[in-house]
Design an enzyme around this catalytic site. Structure first.
Site, mmCIF file in Angstrom:
data_model
loop_
_atom_site.group_PDB
_atom_site.id
_atom_site.type_symbol
_atom_site.label_atom_id
_atom_site.label_comp_id
_atom_site.label_asym_id
_atom_site.label_seq_id
_atom_site.Cartn_x
_atom_site.Cartn_y
_atom_site.Cartn_z
ATOM 1 N N LYS A 1 -0.938 35.349 14.677
ATOM 2 C CA LYS A 1 -1.724 36.114 15.645
ATOM 3 C C LYS A 1 -0.978 37.364 16.098
ATOM 4 C CE LYS A 1 -3.842 31.768 17.046
ATOM 5 N NZ LYS A 1 -3.799 30.643 18.009
ATOM 6 N N ASP B 1 -9.733 32.958 24.525
ATOM 7 C CA ASP B 1 -9.840 31.714 23.761
ATOM 8 C C ASP B 1 -11.184 31.030 24.011
ATOM 9 O OD1 ASP B 1 -8.281 30.602 21.825
ATOM 10 O OD2 ASP B 1 -7.071 29.371 23.158
ATOM 11 N N GLN C 1 -1.015 28.651 23.613
ATOM 12 C CA GLN C 1 -1.098 27.914 22.360
ATOM 13 C C GLN C 1 -1.015 26.413 22.583
ATOM 14 O OE1 GLN C 1 -1.577 29.300 19.190
ATOM 15 N NE2 GLN C 1 -1.883 27.157 18.646
#
Length: 295
Positions: free
Chosen positions: A54, A121, A98
Site C-alpha cells: 500500500k 477502509d 492494519q
C-alpha cells in the site's frame, strides 16, 4: 474453457490507478496532496507485506503517506491517542489500521475512533450504516468495492442475477451483500449469504450466476459446485502446507481453481484477481476523501 475467461485484476487495477492519477494531478494543481496514514501494531509478517504494498501504491500515485509502527504490547488507549492525533492532522485525509490487531485491542473500538470522513477502509459504523442505506456519501470497504468494480469493468451483468456469497464476515461477506442488493448500477442482484449453518451449501452454489467465495477455507469450492458459465470471484487467502514449496507452504484461495476454471464463464485468478483491486480502491477512497474535505 480457455484461459480467456480470466478476470485480470491486475490489468483492471492498473486502469483504475491511471484514472486516479488524473484526479491526483487535479488536486495538486489546487495545492492539495492527498494523504494516507498507515498504523501497524506489532511485527506480523503478512501485515508488513500488505502495508508495504500500500505504501508503494501511494508513492507510485504521488500521495503523501506515513506509517506508524507500534509495539505488539501497545495498549488500546495509546493506539486511540495516536488515532486522535491523525484525525486532527490536516495532511492526513485517510487512516488505515492494519489488521490483525493484538488481543488487548478491540477492533471495533479502533474502527469507531477514526473519523468517518477519514475512514477510507470503510469500517466505521457510520460508513457501514450508509452502505446498508445506499447512501454514497460514505466509504465502501475496499475489497467489497473492488469486487464490484471487477464485475462492472468485466461487463458482468448484476441486475437480476443470482449472487451467492460464501462467508458472512464484516470485512467482505456482509458489506458485499449490502452493496449488491442496492437498486443501482452494478448491483440490483438477488443475494444469498451462506455461512457455517447453511444447509446444503453446494445446492446454493449451483444456483449462482455469480459466486463470491470469502469464507477462509482452502480450495473449498470445487468444479461440481459451480453452475456452468457462472462468474466466480475468489477472495480467500489461505496458507497450506506444501513440502515441495521453498518455504514449506503456499497460498491458495477459497476456490479450487483447477476444477472450477474449466466450468466458469469468468473467474478471478488468485493471486492477481481481487488483491490488486483492494489496494486500488483504497487509493480511490483516499483521493475521494481529499476531494471531499479540501476547498
Amino acid at each position: 474453457m480457455p484461459p480467456g475467461n480470466l478476470i485480470d485484476g491486475r490489468a483492471i487495477a492498473a486502469r483504475l490507478l491511471a484514472e486516479l492519477a488524473e484526479r491526483v494531478s487535479a488536486l495538486k494543481r489546487r495545492g492539495i496532496q492527498a494523504g494516507l496514514a498507515f498504523v501497524r501494531v506489532g511485527e506480523d509478517a503478512a501485515s508488513k507485506v500488505y502495508v508495504g504494498r500500500k505504501e508503494k501504491a501511494c508513492k507510485d500515485l504521488g500521495l503523501y503517506s506515513e506509517t506508524r509502527v507500534l509495539a505488539q504490547a501497545t495498549s488500546e488507549k495509546d493506539l486511540l491517542v495516536l488515532l486522535d492525533r491523525l484525525n486532527a492532522d490536516a495532511r492526513v485525509h485517510g487512516i488505515l489500521v492494519q489488521a490483525p490487531l493484538p488481543q488487548q485491542i478491540r477492533t471495533g473500538a479502533v474502527y469507531s475512533s477514526i473519523k468517518p470522513e477519514k475512514d477510507v477502509d470503510g469500517f466505521h459504523p457510520v460508513n457501514m450504516g450508509k452502505l446498508m442505506l445506499g447512501d454514497r456519501s460514505g466509504f465502501v470497504p475496499c475489497t467489497t468495492a473492488g469486487i464490484r468494480e471487477l464485475l462492472v469493468r468485466s461487463n458482468v451483468e448484476t441486475s437480476g442475477a443470482e449472487v451467492v456469497i460464501l462467508g458472512r464476515g464484516n470485512i467482505v461477506g456482509k458489506p458485499m451483500a449490502a452493496l449488491l442488493c442496492q437498486k443501482e448500477k452494478g448491483a440490483n442482484a438477488t443475494v444469498t449469504l451462506c455461512h457455517a449453518a447453511t444447509r446444503d451449501i453446494k445446492s446454493h452454489c449451483r444456483q449462482a450466476d455469480i459466486l463470491i467465495a470469502a469464507m477462509g477455507q482452502p480450495e473449498f469450492v470445487k468444479g461440481d459446485m459451480v453452475k456452468p458459465g457462472a462468474v466466480v470471484v475468489d477472495v480467500g487467502v489461505n496458507r497450506v502446507t506444501d513440502p515441495s514449496a521453498p518455504t514449506g507452504s503456499r497460498l491458495v484461495g477459497d476456490v479450487d481453481f483447477a476444477t472450477v476454471q474449466p466450468v466458469a464463464g469468468k473467474i478471478t485468478p488468485n493471486p492477481g484477481g481481487v488483491g490488486p483491486m483492494t489496494i486500488a480502491m483504497l487509493m480511490n477512497n483516499t483521493v475521494t476523501a481529499a476531494e471531499r474535505t479540501s476547498p
